[in-house]
Design a protein around this motif. Structure first.
Motif, PDB file in Angstrom:
ATOM      1  N   ALA A  21       0.831  -1.213   0.000  1.00  0.00           N
ATOM      2  CA  ALA A  21       0.000   0.000   0.000  1.00  0.00           C
ATOM      3  C   ALA A  21       0.861   1.256   0.000  1.00  0.00           C
ATOM      4  O   ALA A  21       0.442   2.298  -0.521  1.00  0.00           O
ATOM      5  N   GLY A  24       3.376   0.941  -3.748  1.00  0.00           N
ATOM      6  CA  GLY A  24       2.722   1.271  -5.013  1.00  0.00           C
ATOM      7  C   GLY A  24       2.744   2.756  -5.336  1.00  0.00           C
ATOM      8  O   GLY A  24       3.274   3.154  -6.391  1.00  0.00           O
ATOM      9  N   PRO A  25       2.184   3.607  -4.462  1.00  0.00           N
ATOM     10  CA  PRO A  25       2.174   5.043  -4.760  1.00  0.00           C
ATOM     11  C   PRO A  25       3.566   5.663  -4.919  1.00  0.00           C
ATOM     12  O   PRO A  25       3.748   6.587  -5.708  1.00  0.00           O
ATOM     13  N   SER A  30      -0.549   1.060  -8.362  1.00  0.00           N
ATOM     14  CA  SER A  30      -1.431   0.658  -7.275  1.00  0.00           C
ATOM     15  C   SER A  30      -0.693  -0.380  -6.435  1.00  0.00           C
ATOM     16  O   SER A  30       0.322  -0.939  -6.855  1.00  0.00           O
ATOM     17  N   ALA A  31      -1.209  -0.669  -5.254  1.00  0.00           N
ATOM     18  CA  ALA A  31      -0.595  -1.674  -4.387  1.00  0.00           C
ATOM     19  C   ALA A  31      -0.568  -3.034  -5.082  1.00  0.00           C
ATOM     20  O   ALA A  31       0.446  -3.738  -5.048  1.00  0.00           O
ATOM     21  N   SER A  32      -1.661  -3.406  -5.728  1.00  0.00           N
ATOM     22  CA  SER A  32      -1.704  -4.724  -6.376  1.00  0.00           C
ATOM     23  C   SER A  32      -0.756  -4.797  -7.563  1.00  0.00           C
ATOM     24  O   SER A  32      -0.125  -5.834  -7.807  1.00  0.00           O
TER      25      SER A  32
END
Length: 146
Positions: A21, A24-25, A30-32
């Motif tokens: 989480a 990603g940013p 994204s996290a996924s």
């Protein structure tokens, strides 16, 4: 490996336990998507996640890099040295030495004894040059990932 992969690796070098989480940013995903990218790097064996200990925190106070000259094939010597807990790593080289070994011992006397009694007695070792050093501050191993 593209720039996003390199960004992921730079972030992991700073904090190897970063949550997806947060990761990603920081890399524009994204996290996924960050999780999938990292898993792809792991699956391809381009990246390996390992724990690295700090020798000073583990009780080692005397550290040295050993330049070792060998008569014959240096691989059996590297294998023999790898069985000793004092040896952090060994690498085969081409140049003035046949292999290098980083060693850590609790005291300078223990280091001297290890070099003289153990390393010099390994079959094939013809010379050992010790390069002692001092890890005054905690150190990190960072590889330039571009």
């Amino acid at each position: 490996m593209d720039e996003i992969d390199r960004a992921i690796l730079r972030e992991l070098q700073t904090d190897g336990r970063i949550a997806y989480a947060d990761l990603g940013p920081r890399v524009g995903l994204s996290a996924s998507a960050a999780r999938q990218r990292l898993q792809r790097l792991l699956d391809s064996r381009a990246v390996q996640v390992v724990g690295v200990t700090d020798p000073m925190a583990m009780g080692g106070q005397a550290m040295a890099l050993l330049g070792i000259t060998v008569d014959g094939d240096p691989r059996p010597v590297a294998d023999a040295l790898a069985t000793h807990p004092e040896v952090v790593y060994s690498v085969l080289t081409s140049g003035g030495f046949d292999l290098f070994a980083e060693v850590v011992s609790p005291t300078a006397r223990d280091l001297l004894d290890f070099v003289n009694d153990t390393v010099r007695s390994v079959e094939g070792v013809s010379a050992v040059q010790s390069f002692p050093y001092f890890a005054i501050h905690t150190h990190r191993f960072l590889w330039d990932v571009g």
